[in-house]
Enzyme design. Structure first.
Site, PDB file in Angstrom:
ATOM      1  N   LYS A 206       1.092  -1.265   0.012  1.00 22.14           N
ATOM      2  CA  LYS A 206       0.206  -0.273  -0.214  1.00 22.14           C
ATOM      3  C   LYS A 206       0.696   1.336   0.318  1.00 22.14           C
ATOM      4  O   LYS A 206       0.594   2.098  -0.589  1.00 22.14           O
ATOM      5  CB  LYS A 206      -0.776  -0.497   1.218  1.00 22.14           C
ATOM      6  CG  LYS A 206      -1.973   0.945   1.313  1.00 22.14           C
ATOM      7  CD  LYS A 206      -2.596   0.716   2.443  1.00 22.14           C
ATOM      8  CE  LYS A 206      -3.650   2.296   2.317  1.00 22.14           C
ATOM      9  NZ  LYS A 206      -4.561   2.100   3.892  1.00 22.14           N
ATOM     10  N   GLU A 212      10.215  -4.754   4.610  1.00 23.42           N
ATOM     11  CA  GLU A 212      10.713  -5.643   4.093  1.00 23.42           C
ATOM     12  C   GLU A 212      10.328  -6.269   2.801  1.00 23.42           C
ATOM     13  O   GLU A 212      10.596  -7.136   2.111  1.00 23.42           O
ATOM     14  CB  GLU A 212       9.591  -6.770   5.346  1.00 23.42           C
ATOM     15  CG  GLU A 212      10.238  -7.223   6.613  1.00 23.42           C
ATOM     16  CD  GLU A 212       8.643  -5.724   7.299  1.00 23.42           C
ATOM     17  OE1 GLU A 212       9.214  -4.966   6.584  1.00 23.42           O
ATOM     18  OE2 GLU A 212       8.548  -6.013   8.805  1.00 23.42           O
ATOM     19  N   GLY A 266      -5.427  -1.509   4.714  1.00 25.65           N
ATOM     20  CA  GLY A 266      -4.400  -2.904   4.637  1.00 25.65           C
ATOM     21  C   GLY A 266      -4.949  -3.932   4.366  1.00 25.65           C
ATOM     22  O   GLY A 266      -5.081  -5.205   3.597  1.00 25.65           O
ATOM     23  N   ARG A 267      -5.380  -3.869   6.184  1.00 28.72           N
ATOM     24  CA  ARG A 267      -5.918  -5.860   6.034  1.00 28.72           C
ATOM     25  C   ARG A 267      -7.516  -6.265   5.584  1.00 28.72           C
ATOM     26  O   ARG A 267      -7.691  -6.709   5.956  1.00 28.72           O
ATOM     27  CB  ARG A 267      -6.313  -5.872   7.110  1.00 28.72           C
ATOM     28  CG  ARG A 267      -6.267  -4.863   8.691  1.00 28.72           C
ATOM     29  CD  ARG A 267      -6.418  -4.844   9.900  1.00 28.72           C
ATOM     30  NE  ARG A 267      -6.622  -4.030  11.189  1.00 28.72           N
ATOM     31  CZ  ARG A 267      -5.918  -2.663  10.728  1.00 28.72           C
ATOM     32  NH1 ARG A 267      -4.747  -3.107  10.416  1.00 28.72           N
ATOM     33  NH2 ARG A 267      -6.414  -1.900  11.584  1.00 28.72           N
ATOM     34  N   GLU A 352      -5.347  -6.716  14.883  1.00 25.47           N
ATOM     35  CA  GLU A 352      -4.644  -5.336  14.124  1.00 25.47           C
ATOM     36  C   GLU A 352      -5.635  -4.998  14.304  1.00 25.47           C
ATOM     37  O   GLU A 352      -5.345  -3.063  14.712  1.00 25.47           O
ATOM     38  CB  GLU A 352      -3.648  -5.560  12.664  1.00 25.47           C
ATOM     39  CG  GLU A 352      -2.887  -4.404  12.463  1.00 25.47           C
ATOM     40  CD  GLU A 352      -2.239  -4.524  11.475  1.00 25.47           C
ATOM     41  OE1 GLU A 352      -0.977  -5.323  11.729  1.00 25.47           O
ATOM     42  OE2 GLU A 352      -2.207  -4.763  10.141  1.00 25.47           O
ATOM     43  N   HIS A 383      -4.685 -33.231  17.389  1.00 26.05           N
ATOM     44  CA  HIS A 383      -3.705 -34.287  18.030  1.00 26.05           C
ATOM     45  C   HIS A 383      -2.951 -33.140  18.047  1.00 26.05           C
ATOM     46  O   HIS A 383      -1.338 -33.855  18.112  1.00 26.05           O
ATOM     47  CB  HIS A 383      -3.590 -34.866  16.799  1.00 26.05           C
ATOM     48  CG  HIS A 383      -4.494 -36.039  16.242  1.00 26.05           C
ATOM     49  ND1 HIS A 383      -4.641 -37.478  16.439  1.00 26.05           N
ATOM     50  CD2 HIS A 383      -5.260 -35.906  15.434  1.00 26.05           C
ATOM     51  CE1 HIS A 383      -5.896 -38.055  16.492  1.00 26.05           C
ATOM     52  NE2 HIS A 383      -6.077 -36.773  15.003  1.00 26.05           N
ATOM     53  N   LYS A 511       8.402  -0.111  13.681  1.00 28.80           N
ATOM     54  CA  LYS A 511       9.035  -0.155  12.427  1.00 28.80           C
ATOM     55  C   LYS A 511       9.384   0.709  12.981  1.00 28.80           C
ATOM     56  O   LYS A 511      10.731   1.029  12.082  1.00 28.80           O
ATOM     57  CB  LYS A 511       8.218   0.565  11.376  1.00 28.80           C
ATOM     58  CG  LYS A 511       6.651  -0.967  10.753  1.00 28.80           C
ATOM     59  CD  LYS A 511       6.142   0.045   9.536  1.00 28.80           C
ATOM     60  CE  LYS A 511       4.925  -1.163   9.385  1.00 28.80           C
ATOM     61  NZ  LYS A 511       3.989  -0.539   8.636  1.00 28.80           N
TER      62      LYS A 511
END
Ligand code: F6P
Length: 548
Positions: A206, A212, A266-267, A352, A383, A511
C-alpha cells in the site's frame, strides 16, 4: 459510548452471574428447542450458537447492546464514506471494492469512488487474460509460468490465504507463490525453484515503503537483472500500491501498476488490486465471484436485525464471552485443509484492528477488547492442542467452520471430517462426569477400584462454549462472504467497544524502532542511549569473540 457504564452492560453482568454456574448440559436439558432458537440460516449456511453459554434473556440483552451502541448509525457512517478512521482522517470503504456496477454511487470526499474501482478491476481482468492467454510474455518471449507476490501483512495474508482456500479452482498452468518474510530464507527458497525467464513478480505494498517488501523486491530485481539484464524488469515486474510515485522510482512502468486508495486499509484490501495474485491463481471470473459473495454479506450485515445478523451475532457472542464470562482468547478451528491459513489471516484482521488501548475519545478502555485469536485446521489440531481445550481448565470459546460438501472429493474423507468436527463440539459442551466415566469403565470390564482410580484422569468438565458455522461448500462466492462476515464482525465489535479498528499505531512503533536500530547493527551509529538489554543483544550479535 462508554459501553461499561451503560445500563444494559450492568444487566448483562447480572445475567452472567446467574448463568455462571449453569452447565451447557443443563441448558440443553431445560430447553428442547434450544438448537432452533439459537441458530440462524443464511443462503444455505447455518450458524449454530446453541452451544454458547447464553439463554434467551442474554440474547435479548445483547440485542439491546447492539441498539445502545447505535450499530445502524455506524453502518450508515461507513457507507457514507465518513472518516470513521478518525486518527488517520480516512474513510473505511472496502465495501466499495465489491459494490457491483449499476448499484448506485458510493461517495467519498464529494465524489463517487465506483468509476475508479471498476476501471481498476477492468485493468486486472485484462492483465489476467493476457497472462493466462500467454499474450503477456517475459523478456525472452516465453510465457509466464510462475507468479511471485512480494508483500507483507495485508498485502500478503489475504491473497495467500484465499489462494490456498481456492486450490480446487486454480489455473492449471500458472503457479502462484508468496514471499513476505524479511528473512532471506523466504525469497531464496522460492527463487531456487524458479526460472527468471518465466517468472513474474507482483510487488504489493500500500505504502511502497515497507522495509520487508522493499528489501525482498530489491533482491528479486537483482536476481532477475543478473540473469536477463536491466531492460527485462518491465516484463517481469508489476506493482500494486496507493503510492504510484514510489512505484515509478523503483523502476516499474506506471502502465504496469495497479492502484488502490487510502480509504482501503491494508488488512481490508484483498478485494482491491491486492487480490491480483489470487485472480491470477484462480482466474478473474472466480475473483469476481469472491467479490459477489462479499457484497452479499455486506447487504446482509447492513439490513438484517441483530438476532439474524451473522457478523452481528459473532460479535455479540464474542463480547459476551470476553466481557462477561472472562474469556481472553478464541480458538478458530476450520475443518477444512483449504482454510488452513484462515486463522493467520484473521489474526491480523482481528488483533491488528481491535487490539487497542483507548476508546475513540482517547480515554483508557474500561473493558477488555480483542481476545487472542489462535487455531489451526482440524483434524490436525485435535492431535496437538485440543487436549488443553478439553481438560486444561481454561475458558476457550471455540469456533468451528465446516463445509457440507468437500472441495476435493476422495471417497471416505468428508463424512469422517464432519463427524470429527461435530464430535468435538459435542464433547466440549457435554464433558463427562466422574460417575459417567467410572460407570463406563466398569461396563467395559474394569474392576471398580481401578475404574475409580482412573476416573479423575478420564473425566471432562465440558461447558466449553462453541459456535459452528456450516457452509454448503468452499467456493469463491462463499469464501468472499465468509471473509466479509469476519470484517463486519470486527467492525461491529469495535463499535460496541467504542474503538477505532482501522489504525495500527502499535505496528508503526515497531517499524520506527527497527529503523533506528539498523544503523547501529550495521556499525554505522552508536548504541549510546539504548537500554542495557538491547545494547547487549546488538553487541553480542556483532562480536567476533562470541562466534562458536
Ligand atoms: O502490519 C502493519 C501494516 O501497516 C499493515 O496494516 C499492512 O497490511 C502491512 O503493514 C503492509 O503494509 P504495506 O502494504 O504498506 O506494505
Amino acid at each position: 459510548m462508554r459501553p461499561a457504564v451503560t445500563p444494559v452492560w450492568t444487566r448483562l453482568r447480572a445475567t452472567a452471574e446467574t448463568l455462571r454456574d449453569r452447565h451447557l448440559r443443563e441448558l440443553f436439558a431445560a430447553d428442547g428447542g434450544r438448537f432452533s432458537s439459537l441458530s440462524t440460516p443464511w443462503q444455505g449456511w447455518l450458524l449454530d450458537y446453541s452451544k454458547q453459554r447464553v439463554d434467551a434473556a442474554t440474547m435479548g440483552l445483547l440485542e439491546e447492546l447492539w441498539q445502545a451502541a447505535d450499530l445502524p448509525g455506524w453502518i450508515a457512517r461507513m457507507r457514507a464514506g465518513d472518516a470513521i478512521n478518525h486518527t488517520e482522517n480516512r474513510a473505511a470503504l472496502h465495501i466499495a471494492l465489491r459494490h457491483p456496477a449499476g448499484k448506485g454511487p458510493i461517495p467519498y470526499a464529494g465524489h463517487d469512488v465506483m468509476p475508479a474501482v471498476h476501471a481498476e478491476l477492468e485493468k486486472m481482468r485484462r492483465f489476467c487474460a493476457d497472462v493466462h492467454g500467454r499474450h503477456w510474455r517475459g523478456a525472452t518471449g516465453e510465457p509466464i509460468t510462475d507468479v511471485v507476490n512480494i508483500g507483507i501483512g495485508g498485502s500478503d495474508l489475504g491473497p495467500r490465504m484465499a489462494t490456498q482456500a481456492l486450490m480446487a479452482f486454480r489455473h492449471p498452468e500458472l503457479r502462484v507463490h508468496y514471499v513476505a518474510n524479511l528473512d532471506a530464507a523466504d525469497l531464496a527458497v522460492t527463487l531456487a525453484t524458479l526460472q527468471p525467464r518465466t517468472t513474474l513478480f507482483v510487488i504489493a505494498s500500500k505504502t511502497f515503503t515497507t522495509q520487508e517488501t522493499m528489501q525482498n523486491a530489491a533482491s528479486a530485481r537483482a536476481w532477475l537483472v543478473q540473469a536477463l539484464g536491466e531492460a527485462a524488469v518491465a516484463r517481469h515486474f508489476v506493482a500494486v500500491s496507493t503510492n504510484l510515485g514510489e512505484v515509478a522510482r523503483f523502476g516499474i512502468d506506471p502502465a504496469n501498476a495497479f492502484a488502490f486508495w487510502d480509504w482501503v486499509g491494508g488488512r481490508y484490501s484483498l478485494w482491491s488490486a491486492i487480490g491480483l495474485p489470487l485472480a491470477l491463481a484462480v482466474g478473474f471470473d472466480n475473483f469476481e465471484k469472491l467479490l459477489a459473495g462479499a457484497h452479499a454479506m455486506d447487504e446482509h450485515f447492513f439490513s438484517a436485525p441483530a438476532r439474524q445478523n451473522l457478523p452481528g451475532l459473532l460479535a455479540l457472542l464474542e463480547i459476551w464471552n470476553t466481557n462477561f464470562l472472562g474469556a481472553d482468547n478464541r480458538a478458530l478451528l476450520p475443518y477444512s485443509q483449504s482454510l488452513g491459513l484462515l486463522p493467520r489471516y484473521l489474526q491480523q484482521l482481528e488483533m491488528e484492528s481491535n487490539g487497542k488501548p483507548v476508546d475513540r475519545q482517547g480515554q483508557a478502555l474500561e473493558c477488555a477488547v480483542a481476545p487472542i485469536l489462535w487455531g489451526e485446521a482440524g483434524t490436525n489440531g485435535q492431535h496437538a492442542f485440543y487436549q488443553l481445550i478439553h481438560q486444561g481448565h481454561r475458558l476457550i470459546p471455540c469456533e468451528f467452520i465446516a463445509c457440507r460438501e468437500a472441495d476435493f472429493d476422495l471417497p471416505g474423507h468428508q463424512a469422517k471430517l464432519l463427524a470429527n468436527c461435530f464430535a468435538q463440539g459435542e464433547a466440549l459442551m457435554r464433558g463427562k462426569t466422574r460417575d459417567e466415566t467410572t460407570a463406563e469403565l466398569i461396563a467395559a470390564g474394569m474392576a471398580a477400584e481401578e475404574a475409580a482410580r482412573l476416573a479423575p484422569f478420564r473425566s471432562f468438565p465440558g461447558n466449553q462454549p462453541s459456535t459452528t458455522l456450516l457452509l454448503p461448500r468452499l467456493d469463491p462466492y462463499n469464501l468472499g462472504a465468509l471473509l466479509a462476515l469476519y470484517e463486519h464482525k470486527v467492525f461491529a465489535e469495535s463499535v460496541i467497544w467504542d474503538i477505532n479498528p482501522f489504525d495500527q499505531w502499535g505496528v508503526e512503533y515497531g517499524k520506527q524502532l527497527a529503523s533506528r536500530l539498523l544503523p547501529i547493527i550495521e556499525g554505522k551509529a552508536s548504541a549510546t542511549g539504548l537500554d542495557g538489554s538491547t545494547a547487549g543483544l546488538i553487541a553480542w550479535s556483532r562480536s567476533d569473540a562470541n562466534r562458536p
